[in-house]
Design a protein around this motif. Sequence first.
Motif, PDB file in Angstrom:
ATOM      1  N   GLU A 163     -14.878   2.196   6.468  1.00 30.95           N
ATOM      2  CA  GLU A 163     -15.196   2.224   5.044  1.00 30.95           C
ATOM      3  C   GLU A 163     -14.662   0.964   4.367  1.00 30.95           C
ATOM      4  O   GLU A 163     -13.584   0.487   4.683  1.00 30.95           O
ATOM      5  CB  GLU A 163     -14.575   3.461   4.380  1.00 30.95           C
ATOM      6  CG  GLU A 163     -14.984   4.786   5.009  1.00 30.95           C
ATOM      7  CD  GLU A 163     -14.067   5.206   6.131  1.00 30.95           C
ATOM      8  OE1 GLU A 163     -14.192   6.362   6.581  1.00 30.95           O
ATOM      9  OE2 GLU A 163     -13.244   4.379   6.572  1.00 30.95           O
ATOM     10  N   HIS A 202     -13.431   0.561   1.427  1.00 28.65           N
ATOM     11  CA  HIS A 202     -12.194   0.704   0.652  1.00 28.65           C
ATOM     12  C   HIS A 202     -10.963   0.627   1.547  1.00 28.65           C
ATOM     13  O   HIS A 202      -9.844   0.498   1.061  1.00 28.65           O
ATOM     14  CB  HIS A 202     -12.191   2.016  -0.139  1.00 28.65           C
ATOM     15  CG  HIS A 202     -11.932   3.236   0.679  1.00 28.65           C
ATOM     16  ND1 HIS A 202     -12.914   3.883   1.401  1.00 28.65           N
ATOM     17  CD2 HIS A 202     -10.785   3.934   0.908  1.00 28.65           C
ATOM     18  CE1 HIS A 202     -12.400   4.926   2.019  1.00 28.65           C
ATOM     19  NE2 HIS A 202     -11.113   4.984   1.742  1.00 28.65           N
ATOM     20  N   ARG A 203     -11.159   0.682   2.882  1.00 28.83           N
ATOM     21  CA  ARG A 203     -10.043   0.569   3.808  1.00 28.83           C
ATOM     22  C   ARG A 203      -9.981  -0.815   4.453  1.00 28.83           C
ATOM     23  O   ARG A 203      -9.359  -1.006   5.497  1.00 28.83           O
ATOM     24  CB  ARG A 203     -10.145   1.650   4.888  1.00 28.83           C
ATOM     25  CG  ARG A 203     -10.102   3.070   4.342  1.00 28.83           C
ATOM     26  CD  ARG A 203      -9.861   4.076   5.450  1.00 28.83           C
ATOM     27  NE  ARG A 203      -8.588   3.851   6.109  1.00 28.83           N
ATOM     28  CZ  ARG A 203      -7.427   4.236   5.632  1.00 28.83           C
ATOM     29  NH1 ARG A 203      -7.353   4.838   4.473  1.00 28.83           N
ATOM     30  NH2 ARG A 203      -6.314   3.991   6.299  1.00 28.83           N
ATOM     31  N   GLN A 204     -10.623  -1.798   3.811  1.00 28.32           N
ATOM     32  CA  GLN A 204     -10.629  -3.149   4.365  1.00 28.32           C
ATOM     33  C   GLN A 204      -9.217  -3.671   4.600  1.00 28.32           C
ATOM     34  O   GLN A 204      -8.934  -4.272   5.640  1.00 28.32           O
ATOM     35  CB  GLN A 204     -11.369  -4.094   3.422  1.00 28.32           C
ATOM     36  CG  GLN A 204     -11.389  -5.545   3.905  1.00 28.32           C
ATOM     37  CD  GLN A 204     -11.984  -6.492   2.874  1.00 28.32           C
ATOM     38  OE1 GLN A 204     -12.130  -6.138   1.716  1.00 28.32           O
ATOM     39  NE2 GLN A 204     -12.333  -7.691   3.296  1.00 28.32           N
ATOM     40  N   GLU A 254      -4.214   5.171  -0.298  1.00 30.77           N
ATOM     41  CA  GLU A 254      -5.416   4.922   0.482  1.00 30.77           C
ATOM     42  C   GLU A 254      -5.983   3.533   0.234  1.00 30.77           C
ATOM     43  O   GLU A 254      -6.802   3.038   1.008  1.00 30.77           O
ATOM     44  CB  GLU A 254      -6.486   5.966   0.138  1.00 30.77           C
ATOM     45  CG  GLU A 254      -6.204   7.344   0.697  1.00 30.77           C
ATOM     46  CD  GLU A 254      -6.237   7.349   2.225  1.00 30.77           C
ATOM     47  OE1 GLU A 254      -7.216   6.846   2.810  1.00 30.77           O
ATOM     48  OE2 GLU A 254      -5.273   7.850   2.825  1.00 30.77           O
ATOM     49  N   THR A 255      -5.587   2.887  -0.840  1.00 28.10           N
ATOM     50  CA  THR A 255      -6.035   1.535  -1.158  1.00 28.10           C
ATOM     51  C   THR A 255      -4.849   0.748  -1.692  1.00 28.10           C
ATOM     52  O   THR A 255      -3.901   1.325  -2.237  1.00 28.10           O
ATOM     53  CB  THR A 255      -7.152   1.536  -2.220  1.00 28.10           C
ATOM     54  OG1 THR A 255      -6.661   2.194  -3.399  1.00 28.10           O
ATOM     55  CG2 THR A 255      -8.388   2.253  -1.720  1.00 28.10           C
ATOM     56  N   ASP A 258      -8.967   2.946  11.747  1.00 32.19           N
ATOM     57  CA  ASP A 258      -8.791   1.563  11.295  1.00 32.19           C
ATOM     58  C   ASP A 258      -8.823   0.578  12.454  1.00 32.19           C
ATOM     59  O   ASP A 258      -8.905  -0.636  12.240  1.00 32.19           O
ATOM     60  CB  ASP A 258      -7.476   1.416  10.532  1.00 32.19           C
ATOM     61  CG  ASP A 258      -7.487   2.173   9.217  1.00 32.19           C
ATOM     62  OD1 ASP A 258      -8.587   2.371   8.663  1.00 32.19           O
ATOM     63  OD2 ASP A 258      -6.407   2.562   8.743  1.00 32.19           O
ATOM     64  N   PHE A 301      -6.456  -2.009   5.213  1.00 37.06           N
ATOM     65  CA  PHE A 301      -5.820  -1.341   6.346  1.00 37.06           C
ATOM     66  C   PHE A 301      -6.397  -1.831   7.669  1.00 37.06           C
ATOM     67  O   PHE A 301      -5.669  -2.013   8.646  1.00 37.06           O
ATOM     68  CB  PHE A 301      -5.995   0.169   6.223  1.00 37.06           C
ATOM     69  CG  PHE A 301      -5.258   0.770   5.074  1.00 37.06           C
ATOM     70  CD1 PHE A 301      -3.871   0.735   5.018  1.00 37.06           C
ATOM     71  CD2 PHE A 301      -5.926   1.372   4.030  1.00 37.06           C
ATOM     72  CE1 PHE A 301      -3.177   1.281   3.956  1.00 37.06           C
ATOM     73  CE2 PHE A 301      -5.258   1.925   2.965  1.00 37.06           C
ATOM     74  CZ  PHE A 301      -3.879   1.886   2.920  1.00 37.06           C
ATOM     75  N   ARG A 302      -7.716  -2.035   7.712  1.00 36.15           N
ATOM     76  CA  ARG A 302      -8.335  -2.530   8.951  1.00 36.15           C
ATOM     77  C   ARG A 302      -7.859  -3.941   9.263  1.00 36.15           C
ATOM     78  O   ARG A 302      -7.556  -4.269  10.414  1.00 36.15           O
ATOM     79  CB  ARG A 302      -9.856  -2.495   8.824  1.00 36.15           C
ATOM     80  CG  ARG A 302     -10.427  -1.114   8.605  1.00 36.15           C
ATOM     81  CD  ARG A 302     -11.919  -1.065   8.895  1.00 36.15           C
ATOM     82  NE  ARG A 302     -12.650  -2.125   8.240  1.00 36.15           N
ATOM     83  CZ  ARG A 302     -13.137  -2.060   6.999  1.00 36.15           C
ATOM     84  NH1 ARG A 302     -12.934  -0.972   6.279  1.00 36.15           N
ATOM     85  NH2 ARG A 302     -13.812  -3.060   6.485  1.00 36.15           N
ATOM     86  N   CYS A 337       0.823  -1.213   0.000  1.00 37.44           N
ATOM     87  CA  CYS A 337       0.000   0.000   0.000  1.00 37.44           C
ATOM     88  C   CYS A 337       0.850   1.253   0.000  1.00 37.44           C
ATOM     89  O   CYS A 337       0.498   2.253  -0.635  1.00 37.44           O
ATOM     90  CB  CYS A 337      -0.919   0.017   1.218  1.00 37.44           C
ATOM     91  SG  CYS A 337      -2.266  -1.188   1.150  1.00 37.44           S
ATOM     92  N   ARG A 349      -2.667   2.770   9.978  1.00 42.38           N
ATOM     93  CA  ARG A 349      -2.572   3.926   9.083  1.00 42.38           C
ATOM     94  C   ARG A 349      -3.357   5.101   9.651  1.00 42.38           C
ATOM     95  O   ARG A 349      -2.898   6.228   9.673  1.00 42.38           O
ATOM     96  CB  ARG A 349      -3.111   3.520   7.709  1.00 42.38           C
ATOM     97  CG  ARG A 349      -3.099   4.628   6.671  1.00 42.38           C
ATOM     98  CD  ARG A 349      -1.671   5.009   6.298  1.00 42.38           C
ATOM     99  NE  ARG A 349      -1.666   6.061   5.295  1.00 42.38           N
ATOM    100  CZ  ARG A 349      -1.702   5.857   4.002  1.00 42.38           C
ATOM    101  NH1 ARG A 349      -1.786   4.621   3.548  1.00 42.38           N
ATOM    102  NH2 ARG A 349      -1.680   6.858   3.165  1.00 42.38           N
ATOM    103  N   LYS A 350      -4.578   4.853  10.079  1.00 40.45           N
ATOM    104  CA  LYS A 350      -5.415   5.859  10.726  1.00 40.45           C
ATOM    105  C   LYS A 350      -6.014   5.231  11.976  1.00 40.45           C
ATOM    106  O   LYS A 350      -6.291   4.030  12.002  1.00 40.45           O
ATOM    107  CB  LYS A 350      -6.522   6.337   9.791  1.00 40.45           C
ATOM    108  CG  LYS A 350      -6.047   7.111   8.570  1.00 40.45           C
ATOM    109  CD  LYS A 350      -7.222   7.572   7.715  1.00 40.45           C
ATOM    110  CE  LYS A 350      -6.756   8.386   6.526  1.00 40.45           C
ATOM    111  NZ  LYS A 350      -7.914   8.833   5.687  1.00 40.45           N
TER     112      LYS A 350
END
Length: 782
Positions: A373, A375-377, A354-355, A401, A379-380, A350, A397-398
Motif C-alpha cells: 500500500e 501509505h506504507r511507503q 501506521e504512517t 513490508d 515502512f517499506r 513513526c 513493521r509488518k
Amino acid sequence: MASTGKLLWAARRASVMNPAELAVRLWRGVRNRLLRPRRARPQREIASLEQVVARPPEVLAEETGRLLRGALDGAVLKEALVNIGVSSEGVVTEAEGILNGRIRAFGWTRFELKYPPNWLGDPATGGTWPLSYWAALDFRFQEGLDDPRYVWELNRQHELVTLARAYVLTSDIRYAEAVWAGIRTWVEQNPPFHGINWTSALEIALRLISWAFAVDLIGLAGAQDDDAKILALSVALQGRHLHDNLSVYASSKNNHLIGEACGLLVAGAKFTFLGEAERWAVRGRRILERELPLQVCGDGVSRELSVQYQSFIMEFGLTALAAARSTDRPMSRGFREVIGRMASFLASICGEAETPPSIGDEDGGRVYDLGGEQHRQAFRAAACGALAAGLESLKPRKSRDLEPAIWMMGPEAAFGGPPSTQAGGGSPRDPRSVAFPEGGYYVLSRGEQHAVVDCGELGYLSIAAHGHADCLSMSMAVGGRWLVVDPGTYCYHREREWRDHFRSTHVHNTVTVDGLSQSEMCGPFMWGRRARPQPRAWISSGLFDLFEGAHDGYIRSCGVMHRRTIVLTRGGGWIIVDRLEGTGEHHVAASFQLDTDVRITVDDRREPEERGEGTADDAQVMWSADERVDLSFADGTGLGLSAWLPDGLKCSVLSGSDKPRRGWVSHGFGQKDAAPQISFEGTLELPGTLVFAAVPLGHDRRVEIERERGLSEGGVAIRFTDGDCTERCFLGEPELAGESFRGTFGIEISGDGSVEASGFDIEKWNRDGQPVDFTEILNQLG
C-alpha cells in the motif's frame, strides 16, 4: 498579469543563484536555442539503430544482468510472497484495473483513462499539453494547464512495472503485451525533445527506471517485431537528454539530482547494448556516491526536511544498489550505511503509527511499484534499507513490508538479511525518545504517547524548495494513531493560494505572531528570509523527556522571539510552554490541527447560565480556556487538553472554514479534507507565556491537572494526579526554586510514600547558543 508574475518569479529566482549557476543556465539556454529543430520529428527520423547500439537489443531476452533478483525463479518468488501474506491476486487485480483504464496515482486515487492513455493529456483538467519544443515550454505559466505534476505522474509509467509483475506471477501474455503497448504509444506521442514529458530530467529518469524494471521482468515476451528497436532508440535519446541536462545547479541540486543520477545508472546497467551505457552508469554512480551523503545529515535526516522525500530518495538509493549490483560494481559500504541511518530515522519518527508525520512537502512520489500500500511507503523503504545496510536491530513493521525487498533483493536476502555492519537504529515496535540534532527533529515517546518536534532548518540549499514554515511545530500520536497532525501539502503549482496556505505557519502546530509566517514565501518552491532554529535543551531520562528550542523568525518583522519547552513525564503527561519575548501588543495564535477522525468534547464545569451558545461540533464555537478539551478517537482514547492563557486570548475551533481559511488537512497530493483546528488567539502584551497541559484518556483513570501558583514571574508548575501518584513539574526562570531542587526545570514524583526528584538549569548548560554535551546532566539524573 501572467507575464508580470513570470518576470517577478524570474527575478526572485535569479536572486538566489550564484554567478556560476547563472553562467551554466545562460550557456544551456543558448545551447538549447541553437539545437532547436524547425519542427517535431519522430525518433526514427532522428537516429538509426546503428547509431546508438553497441550490440543487438535482443539481449534483453537473456537472464544475465538482472536488476530484480527476486524474479529469477518464479516458483521461489511465489512461495516467498505467500510466506509474508501476499498472494498473486492483489497484483492481478491491479493489472486488470490498468487494462481497464484505472491507473493508480499519488497513492490514494486512480486516473480513469483508457489504456494506453493519451500521454500528453492532463488527467485533472482533461486538457492536452502542447507539443512545443521542451526548452520553450514553460510549465509554470501554461494557461489552463498550471500544474504539470498530474501529467508527470501518469508519464512516470509505474503501471508498467505492475503489469510486468503480474506477467511474472501468472505468465498471462496480455500483461507483457500491455507493457510494450505502453512504451510504443509513449514513443509515438512524444517526439524527441518536444512536449511536457521532455521538460524535466527527473521525470525522464523515473520513466527510464520504470522501463528498465518492466523489461527486466518480461524480457521480450509480448513484444512486436519493432518494439525492441523502438525501445533502444528512445532510451538512447532520453538517456542522452538526461545526461546533458542534469540538475547540477547550486541552488536546487536536491532530490532531482539524486533521481537523475539513479536514472543514468539504471539505464546504463540495464540497457548495456547502447553505446553510451557505460558512460551513463559511471557518471550516475559517481554522482550518487557524492550526493547521497551530502544531502543526508549524519543522523539520517534528509536535508530537504520532508519526510515523504526522505522515503523518495531512499528508494532511489535502493534502486541504485540493485543496478550497481547487476554490473558487478556495487555501491560502497558508506553508501549503504547512509541508507541504514535514513531507515533508522524513519522508524523512530513513526513509532507505532501506521504512517509517518507529514512534515514538509509531500506529493506521493515513488520510484517504483514493487507492491504494498502506498501509505506504507516509508515502512517499506525502511525495511528494505535496513536489510541493505545490515541493520538486524531494525525489524520490519509488518512482514508484508518486505514485498519490495523480495522482488529487488531476492527471497534469501529479504528473509535472512546480510550480516550486521552497524549498530543503532530503532525498531518501530520499540519506540523511544531520541534526538536527531543535525536534522533538527526530536522524538518524545513513552508508552502510547509519541510526538515529533521540528526544530530544523527550513529546507535545503538557497531556495529550500520543499520546506514549510513550521519551526517548533509538533505532531502527536496516541496508541499508534496521529491525533495532532501536520496539515500536509495538497498542491504544488495549481491553486497558488492553497499552496501558500499549507506551507504557512498558522496551519502548523506552533505559535503565529501578527498573522505572519516565520519565513518569507517567494514562490511555490522558493523562500526568502528564513527563521533560524535554536535548539536549547534535550534531556531524556527515566523520569521525563524534555525539549526546548527557539527561533528568530519574528525578530525582524515583529521584534518577537518564540521559545517553546515540551515535557513528557513518566506517567504520560504533556506540558507545552510557549514564551514570547518582546515588547508591545501583538496578535498571537497557538494552533493544534487535529486529524479528520478526532472528535472534540468540552469538559464544561460552568453553570448553564454562564455558558455561551453552541457546542464543540459547531464551526466557530468559543469556550473558556480554563476548561479541559478532550480530543479523542471513536474508542475514547486520546488526550485531555488544558490551557492557561493571559487575558485577551480565547479558544475557538474551525473545521473546513474558508473565511478565515482554517481547519484543513491533506492526506495525499491533490486531496484536502475538513478537520478541526483548535486556536488560542487574541491580542497579548509581551512578554507573555502560554501554557498547555495534556493527559491520556481512555485508561479507566481520571488525571487531574492544576497550575500551581506563587512562582516567580514566568514560572510554571503543573501537577498531575493519578490515584496515589502525583507528578509535579516546574518550569521557569533561573530564580525558580522547587522543594527538592533548584534550576529552570524540575520534576518531583511521589507515591506510596516514596519521592523521586530531579532538576537542572537549562540556561547553565546552554549558554551563548553553543552546542551542549548532556552526558554530565544525564549522569546526575541517574
